[in-house]
Design a protein around this motif. Structure first.
Motif, PDB file in Angstrom:
ATOM      1  N   ARG A   1     -23.826  15.176  23.491  1.00  0.00           N
ATOM      2  CA  ARG A   1     -22.704  15.993  23.011  1.00  0.00           C
ATOM      3  C   ARG A   1     -21.710  16.145  24.165  1.00  0.00           C
ATOM      4  O   ARG A   1     -22.106  16.253  25.327  1.00  0.00           O
ATOM      5  N   ILE A   2     -20.435  16.157  23.835  1.00  0.00           N
ATOM      6  CA  ILE A   2     -19.390  16.294  24.859  1.00  0.00           C
ATOM      7  C   ILE A   2     -18.799  17.694  24.810  1.00  0.00           C
ATOM      8  O   ILE A   2     -18.448  18.187  23.743  1.00  0.00           O
ATOM      9  N   HIS A   3     -18.693  18.307  25.990  1.00  0.00           N
ATOM     10  CA  HIS A   3     -18.042  19.604  26.166  1.00  0.00           C
ATOM     11  C   HIS A   3     -17.069  19.430  27.332  1.00  0.00           C
ATOM     12  O   HIS A   3     -17.458  19.628  28.488  1.00  0.00           O
ATOM     13  N   GLY A   4     -15.854  18.996  27.037  1.00  0.00           N
ATOM     14  CA  GLY A   4     -14.892  18.691  28.094  1.00  0.00           C
ATOM     15  C   GLY A   4     -15.373  17.479  28.865  1.00  0.00           C
ATOM     16  O   GLY A   4     -15.517  16.401  28.306  1.00  0.00           O
TER      17      GLY A   4
ATOM     18  N   ARG B   1     -23.928  16.948  27.333  1.00  0.00           N
ATOM     19  CA  ARG B   1     -25.144  17.716  27.043  1.00  0.00           C
ATOM     20  C   ARG B   1     -26.097  16.795  26.292  1.00  0.00           C
ATOM     21  O   ARG B   1     -25.806  16.326  25.204  1.00  0.00           O
ATOM     22  N   ILE B   2     -27.234  16.515  26.914  1.00  0.00           N
ATOM     23  CA  ILE B   2     -28.209  15.593  26.345  1.00  0.00           C
ATOM     24  C   ILE B   2     -29.239  16.378  25.541  1.00  0.00           C
ATOM     25  O   ILE B   2     -29.823  17.339  26.046  1.00  0.00           O
TER      26      ILE B   2
ATOM     27  N   GLU C   1     -24.965   6.792  36.053  1.00  0.00           N
ATOM     28  CA  GLU C   1     -24.317   6.059  34.958  1.00  0.00           C
ATOM     29  C   GLU C   1     -23.380   6.952  34.141  1.00  0.00           C
ATOM     30  O   GLU C   1     -22.318   6.502  33.713  1.00  0.00           O
ATOM     31  N   PHE C   2     -23.747   8.208  33.918  1.00  0.00           N
ATOM     32  CA  PHE C   2     -22.875   9.116  33.181  1.00  0.00           C
ATOM     33  C   PHE C   2     -21.589   9.374  33.963  1.00  0.00           C
ATOM     34  O   PHE C   2     -20.519   9.495  33.377  1.00  0.00           O
ATOM     35  N   ARG C   3     -21.674   9.444  35.273  1.00  0.00           N
ATOM     36  CA  ARG C   3     -20.451   9.596  36.085  1.00  0.00           C
ATOM     37  C   ARG C   3     -19.546   8.370  35.932  1.00  0.00           C
ATOM     38  O   ARG C   3     -18.328   8.501  35.833  1.00  0.00           O
ATOM     39  N   LYS C   4     -20.149   7.187  35.890  1.00  0.00           N
ATOM     40  CA  LYS C   4     -19.366   5.964  35.676  1.00  0.00           C
ATOM     41  C   LYS C   4     -18.677   5.986  34.320  1.00  0.00           C
ATOM     42  O   LYS C   4     -17.567   5.480  34.170  1.00  0.00           O
ATOM     43  N   ILE C   5     -19.336   6.568  33.344  1.00  0.00           N
ATOM     44  CA  ILE C   5     -18.772   6.672  31.998  1.00  0.00           C
ATOM     45  C   ILE C   5     -17.605   7.653  31.977  1.00  0.00           C
ATOM     46  O   ILE C   5     -16.690   7.519  31.180  1.00  0.00           O
TER      47      ILE C   5
ATOM     48  N   THR D   1     -23.751  16.531  33.923  1.00  0.00           N
ATOM     49  CA  THR D   1     -24.688  16.178  32.870  1.00  0.00           C
ATOM     50  C   THR D   1     -25.733  17.277  32.788  1.00  0.00           C
ATOM     51  O   THR D   1     -26.276  17.703  33.802  1.00  0.00           O
ATOM     52  N   ALA D   2     -26.012  17.727  31.562  1.00  0.00           N
ATOM     53  CA  ALA D   2     -26.987  18.795  31.347  1.00  0.00           C
ATOM     54  C   ALA D   2     -28.001  18.375  30.288  1.00  0.00           C
ATOM     55  O   ALA D   2     -27.650  17.694  29.323  1.00  0.00           O
TER      56      ALA D   2
END
Length: 77
Positions: free
Chosen positions: A20-23, A27-28, A50-54, A59-60
């Motif tokens: 889920r995206i919050h800004g 949120r995994i 990898e999430f930072r690259k995205i 990330t939570a």
């Protein structure tokens, strides 16, 4: 962003999940049975990198786990 993030988690062997995206926060949601595997240092560091690259700043892991409709939980009825 969500598709790429979810595919990464699937590629890492996780099964039922949502991102889920919050800004700029991801949120995994995973099934609770997969929490211990996610918390392994190698997995956590890979997901963070990898999430930072995205494009996510943070990330939570949602401690309630995977559930349908979680984005509607904050809607006032």
């Amino acid at each position: 962003m969500v598709d790429r993030a979810e595919q990464l988690l699937l590629d890492l062997g996780f099964h039922q999940l949502r991102v889920r995206i919050h800004g700029t926060i991801a949120r995994i949601e995973l099934i609770p049975e997969e929490f211990p595997r996610f918390m392994q240092e190698e997995i956590r560091l890979k997901v963070n990198e990898e999430f930072r690259k995205i494009g996510f700043s943070y990330t939570a892991l949602d401690i309630l786990g995977y559930r349908t409709g979680s984005m509607n939980e904050t809607i006032v009825k």
